[in-house]
Design an enzyme around this catalytic site. Structure first.
Site, PDB file in Angstrom:
ATOM      1  N   SER A  37      26.410  50.176  83.173  1.00  0.00           N
ATOM      2  CA  SER A  37      27.654  50.094  83.945  1.00  0.00           C
ATOM      3  C   SER A  37      28.056  51.444  84.525  1.00  0.00           C
ATOM      4  O   SER A  37      29.067  51.541  85.222  1.00  0.00           O
ATOM      5  CB  SER A  37      28.788  49.566  83.061  1.00  0.00           C
ATOM      6  OG  SER A  37      28.981  50.401  81.933  1.00  0.00           O
ATOM      7  N   ASN A 125      33.810  49.442  71.938  1.00  0.00           N
ATOM      8  CA  ASN A 125      34.627  48.278  72.278  1.00  0.00           C
ATOM      9  C   ASN A 125      36.082  48.668  72.529  1.00  0.00           C
ATOM     10  O   ASN A 125      36.668  48.310  73.550  1.00  0.00           O
ATOM     11  CB  ASN A 125      34.550  47.225  71.171  1.00  0.00           C
ATOM     12  CG  ASN A 125      33.172  46.600  71.069  1.00  0.00           C
ATOM     13  OD1 ASN A 125      32.272  46.912  71.852  1.00  0.00           O
ATOM     14  ND2 ASN A 125      32.984  45.735  70.085  1.00  0.00           N
ATOM     15  N   THR A 170      57.571  25.776 113.229  1.00  0.00           N
ATOM     16  CA  THR A 170      56.960  24.980 112.167  1.00  0.00           C
ATOM     17  C   THR A 170      55.743  24.301 112.788  1.00  0.00           C
ATOM     18  O   THR A 170      55.771  23.928 113.980  1.00  0.00           O
ATOM     19  CB  THR A 170      57.917  23.911 111.592  1.00  0.00           C
ATOM     20  OG1 THR A 170      58.233  22.962 112.621  1.00  0.00           O
ATOM     21  CG2 THR A 170      59.200  24.544 111.070  1.00  0.00           C
ATOM     22  N   HIS A 171      54.676  24.178 112.034  1.00  0.00           N
ATOM     23  CA  HIS A 171      53.426  23.614 112.545  1.00  0.00           C
ATOM     24  C   HIS A 171      52.917  24.383 113.778  1.00  0.00           C
ATOM     25  O   HIS A 171      52.228  23.817 114.622  1.00  0.00           O
ATOM     26  CB  HIS A 171      53.582  22.130 112.885  1.00  0.00           C
ATOM     27  CG  HIS A 171      54.151  21.306 111.770  1.00  0.00           C
ATOM     28  ND1 HIS A 171      53.387  20.827 110.725  1.00  0.00           N
ATOM     29  CD2 HIS A 171      55.430  20.896 111.523  1.00  0.00           C
ATOM     30  CE1 HIS A 171      54.157  20.144 109.902  1.00  0.00           C
ATOM     31  NE2 HIS A 171      55.395  20.175 110.352  1.00  0.00           N
ATOM     32  N   SER A 292      36.752  47.101 123.490  1.00  0.00           N
ATOM     33  CA  SER A 292      35.522  46.328 123.603  1.00  0.00           C
ATOM     34  C   SER A 292      34.420  47.208 124.180  1.00  0.00           C
ATOM     35  O   SER A 292      34.676  48.065 125.028  1.00  0.00           O
ATOM     36  CB  SER A 292      35.742  45.116 124.508  1.00  0.00           C
ATOM     37  OG  SER A 292      34.506  44.540 124.901  1.00  0.00           O
ATOM     38  N   LYS A 298      40.114  45.199 127.165  1.00  0.00           N
ATOM     39  CA  LYS A 298      40.467  44.630 125.855  1.00  0.00           C
ATOM     40  C   LYS A 298      41.201  45.629 124.956  1.00  0.00           C
ATOM     41  O   LYS A 298      40.895  46.808 124.919  1.00  0.00           O
ATOM     42  CB  LYS A 298      39.210  44.161 125.123  1.00  0.00           C
ATOM     43  CG  LYS A 298      38.509  42.980 125.755  1.00  0.00           C
ATOM     44  CD  LYS A 298      39.358  41.724 125.696  1.00  0.00           C
ATOM     45  CE  LYS A 298      39.581  41.251 124.274  1.00  0.00           C
ATOM     46  NZ  LYS A 298      38.338  40.873 123.591  1.00  0.00           N
ATOM     47  N   ASN A 300      42.086  45.088 121.020  1.00  0.00           N
ATOM     48  CA  ASN A 300      41.919  44.121 119.939  1.00  0.00           C
ATOM     49  C   ASN A 300      42.677  44.529 118.677  1.00  0.00           C
ATOM     50  O   ASN A 300      42.635  45.689 118.274  1.00  0.00           O
ATOM     51  CB  ASN A 300      40.433  43.977 119.586  1.00  0.00           C
ATOM     52  CG  ASN A 300      39.610  43.512 120.767  1.00  0.00           C
ATOM     53  OD1 ASN A 300      40.080  42.728 121.581  1.00  0.00           O
ATOM     54  ND2 ASN A 300      38.387  44.013 120.873  1.00  0.00           N
ATOM     55  N   GLU A 305      42.992  41.846 111.823  1.00  0.00           N
ATOM     56  CA  GLU A 305      41.968  40.850 111.529  1.00  0.00           C
ATOM     57  C   GLU A 305      41.192  41.202 110.265  1.00  0.00           C
ATOM     58  O   GLU A 305      40.833  40.322 109.470  1.00  0.00           O
ATOM     59  CB  GLU A 305      41.017  40.741 112.723  1.00  0.00           C
ATOM     60  CG  GLU A 305      41.677  40.150 113.955  1.00  0.00           C
ATOM     61  CD  GLU A 305      40.811  40.271 115.202  1.00  0.00           C
ATOM     62  OE1 GLU A 305      41.138  39.623 116.203  1.00  0.00           O
ATOM     63  OE2 GLU A 305      39.817  41.034 115.178  1.00  0.00           O
ATOM     64  N   TYR A 332      34.170  40.915  71.404  1.00  0.00           N
ATOM     65  CA  TYR A 332      33.568  41.531  72.577  1.00  0.00           C
ATOM     66  C   TYR A 332      32.206  40.917  72.865  1.00  0.00           C
ATOM     67  O   TYR A 332      31.401  40.710  71.957  1.00  0.00           O
ATOM     68  CB  TYR A 332      33.422  43.050  72.407  1.00  0.00           C
ATOM     69  CG  TYR A 332      32.815  43.694  73.639  1.00  0.00           C
ATOM     70  CD1 TYR A 332      33.611  43.948  74.751  1.00  0.00           C
ATOM     71  CD2 TYR A 332      31.452  43.973  73.717  1.00  0.00           C
ATOM     72  CE1 TYR A 332      33.062  44.490  75.907  1.00  0.00           C
ATOM     73  CE2 TYR A 332      30.896  44.506  74.867  1.00  0.00           C
ATOM     74  CZ  TYR A 332      31.704  44.764  75.954  1.00  0.00           C
ATOM     75  OH  TYR A 332      31.157  45.289  77.095  1.00  0.00           O
ATOM     76  N   GLN A 337      31.668  43.387  80.473  1.00  0.00           N
ATOM     77  CA  GLN A 337      31.344  44.533  81.317  1.00  0.00           C
ATOM     78  C   GLN A 337      31.583  44.203  82.789  1.00  0.00           C
ATOM     79  O   GLN A 337      31.803  45.091  83.608  1.00  0.00           O
ATOM     80  CB  GLN A 337      29.876  44.930  81.114  1.00  0.00           C
ATOM     81  CG  GLN A 337      29.408  46.116  81.946  1.00  0.00           C
ATOM     82  CD  GLN A 337      28.005  46.545  81.580  1.00  0.00           C
ATOM     83  OE1 GLN A 337      27.784  47.113  80.524  1.00  0.00           O
ATOM     84  NE2 GLN A 337      27.053  46.235  82.452  1.00  0.00           N
ATOM     85  N   LYS A 340      35.178  45.157  85.477  1.00  0.00           N
ATOM     86  CA  LYS A 340      35.666  46.327  86.208  1.00  0.00           C
ATOM     87  C   LYS A 340      35.433  46.247  87.702  1.00  0.00           C
ATOM     88  O   LYS A 340      36.296  46.654  88.503  1.00  0.00           O
ATOM     89  CB  LYS A 340      35.042  47.600  85.627  1.00  0.00           C
ATOM     90  CG  LYS A 340      35.507  47.852  84.201  1.00  0.00           C
ATOM     91  CD  LYS A 340      34.663  48.859  83.487  1.00  0.00           C
ATOM     92  CE  LYS A 340      34.932  48.795  81.995  1.00  0.00           C
ATOM     93  NZ  LYS A 340      34.495  47.502  81.394  1.00  0.00           N
TER      94      LYS A 340
END
Length: 480
Positions: A37, A125, A170-171, A292, A298, A300, A305, A332, A337, A340
């Protein structure tokens, strides 16, 4: 730095692990690297050194080791910390399985037998567990500070844009006009709840498993309260078996990260939509946009995103750890392991996303006139026109049907509700009078939403005061 792909020439050439006494053969180099690790847990070197210093000081205080050994251990650990800070420490996966073994090996090489006494009354441990508690707490603190910065920017923009009217949806269909401040404050409260979730996860991590040893505690007269206090924990964990096998606090933190990342994704989804030519509600700052390679015109919203796209990996981190721990018996197991990398990835991703969103919101320009223009589209005054009829005594369901017919005819004729004359309105119901046009005024529609938590000006002023108090409480909590 060593070549982590190097393979010992023969089994005899391979360094013996700290647990080698029981074994007549060691795993192959390939297996050792598979099980190591160190490539990712070396990130915990500060926490490992902090925990070892506290453990050594406690051992000396309890008379388990001499004060001379404890002083040598502290000095040796400080020297190793300096080497790592300066980039002089060699992390070698062919010699050390993890950060704990790497530091202890070099410590013993540097100071001799005193280094070998550091591990008295301790197992990897509980050593791993305390390091993980410490870094989870540290990461939570970083996330909390970043959340407070984002909250502050949202509150500042909500105050600065007060009075700007925009469509509410809404929607993804125009629904009712709202204040932009009200819309921004909706996100403020999301991140305020995230602050509380991360705070709760930090509290769950703020207990000390050091001294639990492998699983059953130890016969050495350890003072676990002393080490807990030295490391700034609220106290020691209550059960040695739970101490080394518990990863709930990591699940809590990664869950909090997942919800926060989802909130960031929702915010960025709207920024992407709003910055499009079709909406035109916001202009992203050049420093938070890209162009772009082929289309010169463009601009962007790439970073919005990216934040939206990174949500999947944080939710995946939570799923990964949930699946990892769901079948692990006490106590344990090597499976743990795998805790993390999801933790680090989730925390790092959220921290980067918070940074990006805070910058985007601080620098973007909201297009007030375009928002106001859009607020007159989509027949968003229809509900208030129905409420007008209710005020004249018509049951709401009948009023809803009347206004529905009006809207249908307006759609077919290509006119707005505001363009209808009083006589045209009266052709649908004799209850309409000249004052019906007040119900169609967008600014008046917004102002009339005076209920607590509504979008009316006075209600939003009250909400801004509450948000200011909430931010002050969060900022005060950071200093505790």
């Amino acid at each position: 730095m060593s070549d982590n792909n190097a393979t010992p020439k023969t089994a005899a050439d391979a360094p013996k692990p700290l647990w080698a006494g029981r074994f007549s053969a060691a795993p192959t180099g390939e297996l050792e690297r598979f099980g190591a690790s160190l490539p990712f847990d070396k990130r915990m070197w500060r926490q490992d050194i902090r925990g070892s210093k506290a453990h050594a000081a406690m051992l000396a205080h309890q008379g388990v080791i001499s004060q001379q050994d404890a002083d040598a251990i502290r000095a040796g650990l400080d020297d190793i910390a300096g080497q790592i800070e300066r980039g002089e420490f060699t992390f070698d996966v062919d010699r050390d399985e993890d950060i704990h073994m790497a530091i202890e090996r070099v410590l013993t090489e540097n100071i001799g037998p005193a280094g070998g006494r550091l591990h008295t009354g301790r197992s990897r441990n509980d050593q791993t567990a305390v390091d993980t508690h410490l870094i989870a707490r540290d990461l939570a603190d970083e996330i909390l500070a970043s959340l407070a910065k984002l909250e502050a920017v949202l509150l500042d923009r909500a105050q600065g844009e007060f009075g700007v009217v925009m469509p509410g949806y809404t929607h993804m269909q125009p629904a009712q006009p709202v204040l932009l401040s009200h819309h921004l404050l909706a996100y403020f409260w999301m991140f305020n709840r995230d602050f509380r979730r991360v705070s709760a996860a930090r509290e769950a991590a703020n207990v000390c498993p050091l001294g639990a040893a492998a699983l059953a505690g130890t016969t050495y007269p350890l003072d676990r309260h002393m080490t807990a206090e030295a490391l700034g924990f609220s106290g020691p964990t209550a059960n040695s078996m739970d101490s080394v096998s518990d990863r709930d606090y990591l699940l809590d933190l990664i869950y909090a990260c997942s919800v926060c990342q989802v909130h960031l994704s929702r915010l960025c989804e709207e920024l992407v939509w709003w910055s499009s030519a079709e909406f035109g509600f916001v202009e992203m700052d050049d420093a938070h946009s890209t162009g772009s390679s082929i289309m010169p015109q463009k601009k962007n919203p790439d970073f919005a995103e990216l934040v939206r796209g990174k949500s999947g990996r944080v939710v995946g981190d939570l799923t990964s750890l949930l699946v990892t721990v769901k079948g692990t018996p006490l106590t344990y197991d090597k499976d743990l392991q795998e805790d993390k990398e999801p933790l680090f990835d989730a925390a790092d991703t959220v921290l980067g996303s918070l940074m990006a969103c805070t910058g985007m919101l601080a620098t973007c320009t909201f297009k007030e006139e375009r928002m106001r223009e859009a607020s007159h589209e989509g027949y968003m005054a229809a509900t208030d026109l129905a409420d007008y009829l209710v005020g004249k005594g018509l049951p709401f369901r009948q009023a809803h049907a009347v206004v529905g017919r009006i809207v249908g005819d307006c759609v077919r004729e290509g006119v707005t509700l505001q363009q209808l004359s009083t006589d045209e309105l009266r052709s649908y119901s004799e209850l309409f009078d000249d004052d019906a046009h007040e119900a169609l005024d967008i600014d008046s529609i917004v102002r009339r939403r005076t209920t607590f938590g509504g979008t009316g000006h006075e209600a939003v002023r009250a909400q801004l005061k509450l948000a200011t108090e909430a931010l002050e409480a969060d900022e005060a909590a950071l200093g505790e």
